[in-house]
Design a protein around this motif. Structure first.
Motif, mmCIF file in Angstrom:
data_model
loop_
_atom_site.group_PDB
_atom_site.id
_atom_site.type_symbol
_atom_site.label_atom_id
_atom_site.label_comp_id
_atom_site.label_asym_id
_atom_site.label_seq_id
_atom_site.Cartn_x
_atom_site.Cartn_y
_atom_site.Cartn_z
ATOM 1 N N PHE A 64 8.148 3.830 -3.692
ATOM 2 C CA PHE A 64 6.985 3.830 -4.583
ATOM 3 C C PHE A 64 5.701 3.427 -3.850
ATOM 4 O O PHE A 64 4.608 3.835 -4.230
ATOM 5 C CB PHE A 64 7.239 2.927 -5.799
ATOM 6 C CG PHE A 64 8.225 3.547 -6.769
ATOM 7 C CD1 PHE A 64 7.850 4.624 -7.555
ATOM 8 C CD2 PHE A 64 9.527 3.082 -6.869
ATOM 9 C CE1 PHE A 64 8.743 5.225 -8.434
ATOM 10 C CE2 PHE A 64 10.434 3.663 -7.746
ATOM 11 C CZ PHE A 64 10.039 4.741 -8.524
ATOM 12 N N GLU B 157 4.989 4.362 -0.885
ATOM 13 C CA GLU B 157 4.531 5.598 -0.251
ATOM 14 C C GLU B 157 3.855 6.524 -1.245
ATOM 15 O O GLU B 157 3.123 7.418 -0.867
ATOM 16 C CB GLU B 157 5.721 6.325 0.379
ATOM 17 C CG GLU B 157 6.192 5.661 1.670
ATOM 18 C CD GLU B 157 7.605 6.075 2.037
ATOM 19 O OE1 GLU B 157 8.105 7.065 1.449
ATOM 20 O OE2 GLU B 157 8.219 5.394 2.888
ATOM 21 N N ARG B 158 4.156 6.323 -2.504
ATOM 22 C CA ARG B 158 3.536 7.170 -3.530
ATOM 23 C C ARG B 158 2.339 6.480 -4.188
ATOM 24 O O ARG B 158 1.940 6.808 -5.300
ATOM 25 C CB ARG B 158 4.589 7.562 -4.559
ATOM 26 C CG ARG B 158 5.378 8.776 -4.085
ATOM 27 C CD ARG B 158 6.749 8.848 -4.685
ATOM 28 N NE ARG B 158 7.507 9.926 -4.048
ATOM 29 C CZ ARG B 158 8.101 9.826 -2.861
ATOM 30 N NH1 ARG B 158 8.002 8.699 -2.157
ATOM 31 N NH2 ARG B 158 8.771 10.843 -2.357
ATOM 32 N N GLY B 159 1.784 5.490 -3.516
ATOM 33 C CA GLY B 159 0.512 4.939 -3.943
ATOM 34 C C GLY B 159 0.543 3.646 -4.742
ATOM 35 O O GLY B 159 -0.495 3.068 -5.045
ATOM 36 N N HIS B 160 1.739 3.169 -5.095
ATOM 37 C CA HIS B 160 1.776 1.908 -5.851
ATOM 38 C C HIS B 160 1.450 0.728 -4.942
ATOM 39 O O HIS B 160 1.824 0.719 -3.768
ATOM 40 C CB HIS B 160 3.154 1.721 -6.485
ATOM 41 C CG HIS B 160 3.393 2.655 -7.628
ATOM 42 N ND1 HIS B 160 3.103 2.341 -8.933
ATOM 43 C CD2 HIS B 160 3.883 3.928 -7.657
ATOM 44 C CE1 HIS B 160 3.406 3.361 -9.721
ATOM 45 N NE2 HIS B 160 3.904 4.345 -8.964
#
Lengths: 347, 347
Positions: free
Chosen positions: A171, A173-176
DNA sequence: TTGTAGGCGTTATCAT
DNA sequence: ATGATAACGCCTACAA
């Protein structure tokens, strides 16, 4: 109930011969063998487990102590245990500890008194005296799910530390950028390791830790705690399945907006995690394999074979990001350690 | 391991005295008693279950056969069983039948061979030969969840027939006119009775019955069946918990509109039934009480006491009609029947 | 109040 | 290839 002597008399042979026919423990002339077998059928003879137990000091029975079989994690582990045991012609006595040291001790006493050949348990005690207590148990022992950090009792666990780290990273890596962990009961090796995994993955960003108790109530409390934070995590990892339930129930009924806006990650892939909206991402432990492996190693110990001190089985991570879900196999190999303390706990 | 003889020698008494101290089976002078106890502690003496079993022909162990402990219904029943057993200083061996007659038979054979004092099972076989087979088992037997319609094997069941009838009536009274039932595996007493309850409550209005198999797949098939009906039921009762899961998963992913527009009633109050939107209404069986009662009655039988042929425990009905939920206690009294066939199965 | 001794059903050691 | 027999640890008449 017919006895071996009845069979011997009726078949016109000695009890020794009958015994050897039963156990295949020395050659018997095919003719006599067939005859004895025939007589056994006629008399409906079943060898007495007690007589045999007295002689051999084994009933081919192992004990399995679960915190609570109503928890699917333990039920699934047990299925694995029972499968392996049955294959080896062993039978399993089941007891509950309810995460309570006294219950656990009582259960162990009972099992020992029943003459089990070995015991499988998810140890409740984490203190050094606990380890000493476990060591004094006069039958082979294996722990599953959790391991003891001192002593020489072998264990089967999962690499949930790695799994937590990778789930969080996924997560990140997905911007969190804001993460929280609802940690489990203090002292358990699982709690410690999952916390380590969490810390590793979140070291350079905002993160919170709530001390839970590994029970349903811990999740309820965590929900209230969460609602009172000024800045809120966008990803929340829950350290065990009971707390996840308490958390979700509370969020759903009291803070629905929070539920909708937070990514939840739970342990163990139970049906309800897919029924909630949004569905939970989950770390999937190989529950059945834990049981099979633990039973297998226990039987090895019973037969006086060496077994590794720590066996680590891999988890999967299932990210449910509507409308898709990704499944990550976290490591293809299980890990085996022969010396816990020499090699340390880090990977 | 110290034996009774070691204790006797060290304490300067006879083995008889030690035995009587252990079992409280004849008066022993307080002074000697204390001394013997003391020596037992010192030697860490635990009476051998095998020696005792051989003598008394009992290991104080009962067998519990579940279809699948991973199913919360069985896990909860087992908790009740284990509780009662532990209180009576009995221990429980657990096996699985997986609803398979051969597995069941094998499990029974194993338990008998281990010398269990009695067996608790949810019988798989429904044919008359099945009843005959069960009758030949040479240890006391009790069935739970399901009862046999022939033979003299006592049972503990629930009044789910009444519960189904009342659940349907509840929605009839609120204006619903089209009902469907996903029935369970053919032949099981639970299937028959739930069907009867359904028929009783729907006799003068539109209703459908789908023959399920009591497994997850049955629910999946039922979902497709439902989607193809021209006229659709507005209330759907599912005959067991596994089918309910299969049904809901399939509806949720493939026919969401159907899920939203149908009132679902399931068996057993599992967490996921409240997580689905809309939540499911449920018939709640007293699972723990089933286990406690069954174990209690089995122990009675083991001690040669008479027990009723059929014991029926009451269910609750929980109607979840957003945003409220009503809980109906269906009958305050449990029912006991001493002669199944004389009194019939209807109430 | 306590002790002696036989036997529960099996396995395994020695013989034959 | 088979038999006789002594354990295994405990309980329980029966005796004292």
């Amino acid at each position: 109930m017919a006895t071996i002597r009845d069979v011997a008399k009726r078949a016109g042979v000695s009890t020794a011969t009958v015994s050897h026919v039963i156990n295949g423990t020395r050659p018997v002339a095919e003719r006599t063998r067939a005859h004895v077998l025939q007589v056994m059928k006629e008399l409906n003879f079943v060898p007495s487990a007690f007589g045999r137990g007295l002689r051999t000091n084994s009933l081919k029975t192992i004990g399995f102590i679960a915190a609570d079989l109503t928890n699917p994690f333990f039920a699934q582990v047990f299925r694995g245990v029972e499968k392996k045991a049955r294959e080896a012609h062993y039978t399993v006595i089941v007891s509950h500890s309810d995460e309570n040291a006294e219950h656990e001790e009582e259960a162990i006493q009972n099992l020992v008194a029943k003459g089990v050949d070995g015991i499988l348990l998810a140890p409740v005690r984490t203190d050094p005296q606990g380890a000493a207590f476990y060591s004094r148990i006069p039958v082979p022992l294996m722990t599953y799910d959790r391991h003891l950090t001192t002593g020489d009792i072998p264990s089967v666990v999962t690499n949930s530390q790695d799994a937590v780290r990778e789930a969080i990273s996924f997560f990140r890596e997905r911007g969190h950028e804001h993460f929280a962990l609802i940690a489990g009961k203090q002292g358990l090796s699982t709690t410690v390791e999952r916390l380590q995994g969490f810390e590793q993955a979140t070291e350079s960003c905002a993160h919170w830790v709530f001390d839970g108790d590994s029970r349903y109530d811990g999740g309820v409390q965590a929900a209230h705690w969460l609602s009172e934070l000024k800045t809120r995590p966008s990803v929340l990892m829950v350290g065990n399945n009971l707390m996840a339930m308490g958390l979700v129930v509370t969020l759903q009924t009291q803070y629905p907006a929070l539920l909708a806006s937070t990514v939840l990650i739970a342990l163990d892939d139970e049906p309800w995690t897919t029924f909630v909206r949004p569905p939970l991402s989950v770390i999937v432990q190989p529950t059945h394999a834990i049981g099979v492996t633990a039973a297998d190693l226990l039987l090895q110990r019973i037969h006086h074979h060496e077994v590794p001190l720590l066996t680590t089985l891999p988890c999967d991570f299932v990210a449910r990001v509507d409308p898709v879900s990704y499944r990550h196999q976290l490591s293809a190999q299980s890990k085996i350690q022969h010396g816990l303390h020499e090699e340390g706990l880090e990977h």
